[in-house]
Each structure stands twice: as C-alpha cells, then as structure tokens.
Design a protein around this motif. Sequence first.
Motif, PDB file in Angstrom:
ATOM      1  N   PRO A 196      60.220  72.699  39.822  1.00 54.79           N
ATOM      2  CA  PRO A 196      60.014  71.465  39.036  1.00 54.79           C
ATOM      3  C   PRO A 196      58.579  71.271  38.551  1.00 54.79           C
ATOM      4  O   PRO A 196      58.334  70.446  37.673  1.00 54.79           O
ATOM      5  CB  PRO A 196      60.419  70.342  39.991  1.00 54.79           C
ATOM      6  CG  PRO A 196      60.851  70.962  41.253  1.00 54.79           C
ATOM      7  CD  PRO A 196      60.682  72.448  41.196  1.00 54.79           C
ATOM      8  N   ASN A 197      57.627  72.027  39.097  1.00 54.22           N
ATOM      9  CA  ASN A 197      56.246  71.886  38.600  1.00 54.22           C
ATOM     10  C   ASN A 197      55.957  72.810  37.424  1.00 54.22           C
ATOM     11  O   ASN A 197      54.956  72.638  36.742  1.00 54.22           O
ATOM     12  CB  ASN A 197      55.243  72.229  39.707  1.00 54.22           C
ATOM     13  CG  ASN A 197      55.222  71.177  40.774  1.00 54.22           C
ATOM     14  OD1 ASN A 197      55.618  70.038  40.539  1.00 54.22           O
ATOM     15  ND2 ASN A 197      54.802  71.552  41.970  1.00 54.22           N
ATOM     16  N   TYR A 198      56.775  73.808  37.238  1.00 57.70           N
ATOM     17  CA  TYR A 198      56.466  74.812  36.211  1.00 57.70           C
ATOM     18  C   TYR A 198      57.149  74.527  34.873  1.00 57.70           C
ATOM     19  O   TYR A 198      56.505  74.560  33.825  1.00 57.70           O
ATOM     20  CB  TYR A 198      56.868  76.198  36.722  1.00 57.70           C
ATOM     21  CG  TYR A 198      56.445  77.344  35.820  1.00 57.70           C
ATOM     22  CD1 TYR A 198      55.117  77.492  35.427  1.00 57.70           C
ATOM     23  CD2 TYR A 198      57.365  78.271  35.359  1.00 57.70           C
ATOM     24  CE1 TYR A 198      54.722  78.546  34.606  1.00 57.70           C
ATOM     25  CE2 TYR A 198      56.976  79.325  34.539  1.00 57.70           C
ATOM     26  CZ  TYR A 198      55.654  79.454  34.164  1.00 57.70           C
ATOM     27  OH  TYR A 198      55.260  80.484  33.348  1.00 57.70           O
ATOM     28  N   TYR A 199      58.448  74.227  34.893  1.00 57.92           N
ATOM     29  CA  TYR A 199      59.218  74.202  33.652  1.00 57.92           C
ATOM     30  C   TYR A 199      59.059  72.945  32.783  1.00 57.92           C
ATOM     31  O   TYR A 199      59.276  73.024  31.565  1.00 57.92           O
ATOM     32  CB  TYR A 199      60.691  74.486  33.956  1.00 57.92           C
ATOM     33  CG  TYR A 199      60.853  75.908  34.447  1.00 57.92           C
ATOM     34  CD1 TYR A 199      60.887  76.968  33.547  1.00 57.92           C
ATOM     35  CD2 TYR A 199      60.915  76.211  35.802  1.00 57.92           C
ATOM     36  CE1 TYR A 199      60.986  78.281  33.984  1.00 57.92           C
ATOM     37  CE2 TYR A 199      61.016  77.517  36.257  1.00 57.92           C
ATOM     38  CZ  TYR A 199      61.052  78.542  35.340  1.00 57.92           C
ATOM     39  OH  TYR A 199      61.136  79.845  35.767  1.00 57.92           O
ATOM     40  N   SER A 209      68.263  67.499  34.789  1.00 65.67           N
ATOM     41  CA  SER A 209      69.530  67.449  34.049  1.00 65.67           C
ATOM     42  C   SER A 209      70.301  66.147  34.273  1.00 65.67           C
ATOM     43  O   SER A 209      71.193  65.819  33.494  1.00 65.67           O
ATOM     44  CB  SER A 209      70.394  68.641  34.426  1.00 65.67           C
ATOM     45  OG  SER A 209      70.567  68.650  35.821  1.00 65.67           O
ATOM     46  N   ASP A 210      69.956  65.404  35.321  1.00 61.14           N
ATOM     47  CA  ASP A 210      70.696  64.144  35.524  1.00 61.14           C
ATOM     48  C   ASP A 210      70.394  63.132  34.422  1.00 61.14           C
ATOM     49  O   ASP A 210      71.159  62.191  34.221  1.00 61.14           O
ATOM     50  CB  ASP A 210      70.435  63.558  36.919  1.00 61.14           C
ATOM     51  CG  ASP A 210      68.976  63.299  37.217  1.00 61.14           C
ATOM     52  OD1 ASP A 210      68.115  63.742  36.422  1.00 61.14           O
ATOM     53  OD2 ASP A 210      68.684  62.663  38.247  1.00 61.14           O
ATOM     54  N   ARG A 211      69.320  63.362  33.666  1.00 57.68           N
ATOM     55  CA  ARG A 211      69.062  62.480  32.508  1.00 57.68           C
ATOM     56  C   ARG A 211      70.195  62.552  31.490  1.00 57.68           C
ATOM     57  O   ARG A 211      70.369  61.659  30.673  1.00 57.68           O
ATOM     58  CB  ARG A 211      67.778  62.897  31.799  1.00 57.68           C
ATOM     59  CG  ARG A 211      66.573  62.432  32.518  1.00 57.68           C
ATOM     60  CD  ARG A 211      65.418  62.266  31.556  1.00 57.68           C
ATOM     61  NE  ARG A 211      64.193  62.433  32.314  1.00 57.68           N
ATOM     62  CZ  ARG A 211      63.028  62.730  31.780  1.00 57.68           C
ATOM     63  NH1 ARG A 211      62.930  62.887  30.475  1.00 57.68           N
ATOM     64  NH2 ARG A 211      61.975  62.857  32.521  1.00 57.68           N
ATOM     65  N   PHE A 212      70.924  63.657  31.511  1.00 58.56           N
ATOM     66  CA  PHE A 212      72.048  63.851  30.579  1.00 58.56           C
ATOM     67  C   PHE A 212      73.386  63.751  31.317  1.00 58.56           C
ATOM     68  O   PHE A 212      74.398  64.215  30.816  1.00 58.56           O
ATOM     69  CB  PHE A 212      71.911  65.198  29.842  1.00 58.56           C
ATOM     70  CG  PHE A 212      70.749  65.232  28.897  1.00 58.56           C
ATOM     71  CD1 PHE A 212      70.901  64.849  27.560  1.00 58.56           C
ATOM     72  CD2 PHE A 212      69.483  65.597  29.337  1.00 58.56           C
ATOM     73  CE1 PHE A 212      69.814  64.849  26.692  1.00 58.56           C
ATOM     74  CE2 PHE A 212      68.396  65.603  28.474  1.00 58.56           C
ATOM     75  CZ  PHE A 212      68.564  65.225  27.150  1.00 58.56           C
ATOM     76  N   ALA A 258      65.143  70.404  40.554  1.00 61.63           N
ATOM     77  CA  ALA A 258      65.042  71.831  40.205  1.00 61.63           C
ATOM     78  C   ALA A 258      66.078  72.245  39.159  1.00 61.63           C
ATOM     79  O   ALA A 258      65.962  73.312  38.556  1.00 61.63           O
ATOM     80  CB  ALA A 258      65.226  72.686  41.458  1.00 61.63           C
ATOM     81  N   PHE A 259      67.080  71.402  38.959  1.00 59.06           N
ATOM     82  CA  PHE A 259      68.146  71.733  38.013  1.00 59.06           C
ATOM     83  C   PHE A 259      67.806  71.035  36.695  1.00 59.06           C
ATOM     84  O   PHE A 259      67.938  69.824  36.583  1.00 59.06           O
ATOM     85  CB  PHE A 259      69.491  71.262  38.579  1.00 59.06           C
ATOM     86  CG  PHE A 259      70.679  71.748  37.822  1.00 59.06           C
ATOM     87  CD1 PHE A 259      70.871  73.105  37.594  1.00 59.06           C
ATOM     88  CD2 PHE A 259      71.631  70.864  37.345  1.00 59.06           C
ATOM     89  CE1 PHE A 259      71.972  73.574  36.896  1.00 59.06           C
ATOM     90  CE2 PHE A 259      72.740  71.307  36.653  1.00 59.06           C
ATOM     91  CZ  PHE A 259      72.906  72.671  36.426  1.00 59.06           C
TER      92      PHE A 259
END
Length: 177
Positions: A123-126, A134-137, A150-151
């Motif tokens: 989660p710090n890199y991408y 992805s839960d935003r969608f 991380a997803f």
Amino acid sequence: MDLIEVQFRPERGDDIAKIAEITSAAFGQADESHLVERIRASTFFVPDLSIVAELAGLAIAHVLLSRIWFRDRNGYLSDVLALAPVSVAPEYQGRGIGSKLIEHALLRATELGYASIILLGHPNYYPRFGFVPSDRFKIALPPFVTDQSAFMIKVLDPARSPSDGAIIYTPAFDDVC
Ligand SMILES: CC(C)(COP(=O)(O)OP(=O)(O)OC[C@H]1O[C@@H](n2cnc3c(N)ncnc32)[C@H](O)[C@@H]1OP(=O)(O)O)[C@@H](O)C(=O)NCCC(=O)NCCS
C-alpha cells in the motif's frame, strides 16, 4: 546508470528464461515465476502487456498485466487487468526502474483500451501510480486477502470503472491465491 538508457518493449520468445531468472531472483522464490509461465500459457495472456525493461540490450526487469474477470452484482462479466508480478533484478532495484516500467505498462494498457487494473501489493508503493483501495469501488475483498489496503485498483477509463462486484481470479492464479 541513467534511467533514460532503460528501454521498454514487449517480451520476445528469447526472453523467457531471463524473465524467469529475474522474477525468481527478485522474489527469492520461484512461485511468481511459475505464475508468469501459467499466465503466458493461458488465454488470458496479452503479449503486448508482458513488458521487459532492458539496459544495453540486457533484460533487467519485467512486468506482466493479464486479463482477469470482474463480475458485477448482476453476474455480468467484464475484462479488467491484473498487474502481477513486477520484478526488478536485485542489483537494479531502488533506482527508479520499477516505477518507470509500471508507468510504461499503465500507458500501454490505456492505449490498448483496457478500463482498469487490479493488484495485490504494497500500500505504500502503488498509490504513486494512481492505485486506490478497491473498496472505494465496492469491489469485494477476495477470501485470501487479509489486508484491505493491499488490494488496489487503478481506473484507466472512469466511464467504465468496475463497481459493486468481485474479481474472479483466473486458473493461473490458483496456486498463489
Ligand atoms: C518492488 C519493485 C518492483 C520496485 O522496483 P524498484 O525499481 O526497486 O523501485 P523504484 O526505484 O522504482 O522505487 C523505489 C521505491 O520502491 C519501494 N520498494 C522497493 N521494494 C519494494 C517492495 N517489495 N514493496 C514495496 N515497495 C518497495 C522502495 O521503498 C522505494 O520507495 P520510496 O520511493 O518511497 O523510497 C522491485 O523492488 C522488486 O522487484 N522487488 C522484489 C519483487 C517485489 O516485491 N515485487 C512487487 C510485489 S508487490
């Protein structure tokens, strides 16, 4: 090494052994290299999106984006991409090559008309490439993922962003998921 000397191109037949070597060395194990082989042998492989970074004619990094399914709440299936794996040969890590390679891959995926890309990663890199949790969608967390952050997903075409559904991993991922 000057980053400007690093070139990006789709993999060729004579890269296969080198890609396996880079991937195994980067991860310190062969699982991700086997994943590349299984995806390459499947119908979900996109030759233009298996991308090698090379320096002075030598392959030093590789990223693979392959087709995967998104199933919405009505059962409708659509194609998205999975970014996995990305590998920089250990002696070249931390010099910006992975970032340039990922940026190049995102650009190619956009040019080829794909709508979005999912990945399981740090989660710090991408987020620097525009990936968001992805839960935003409202994309359900796969059962094997414990860390929601991380997803991640990057939407390339907001008009076609997946929403409210789940990613269906293709059989190539069976042993790693
Ligand atoms: C992760 C990887 C692709 C990054 O490529 P790179 O060329 O080394 O990285 P860059 O120089 O472009 O970027 C450096 C950043 O990557 C981060 N990074 C390096 N390895 C990382 C890892 N395994 N996970 C998360 N971040 C990592 C560094 O901390 C650095 O962050 P900063 O800019 O905030 O300081 C590469 O280090 C690699 O192949 N690692 C081993 C395999 C791997 O872990 N692949 C990704 C799985 S999610």
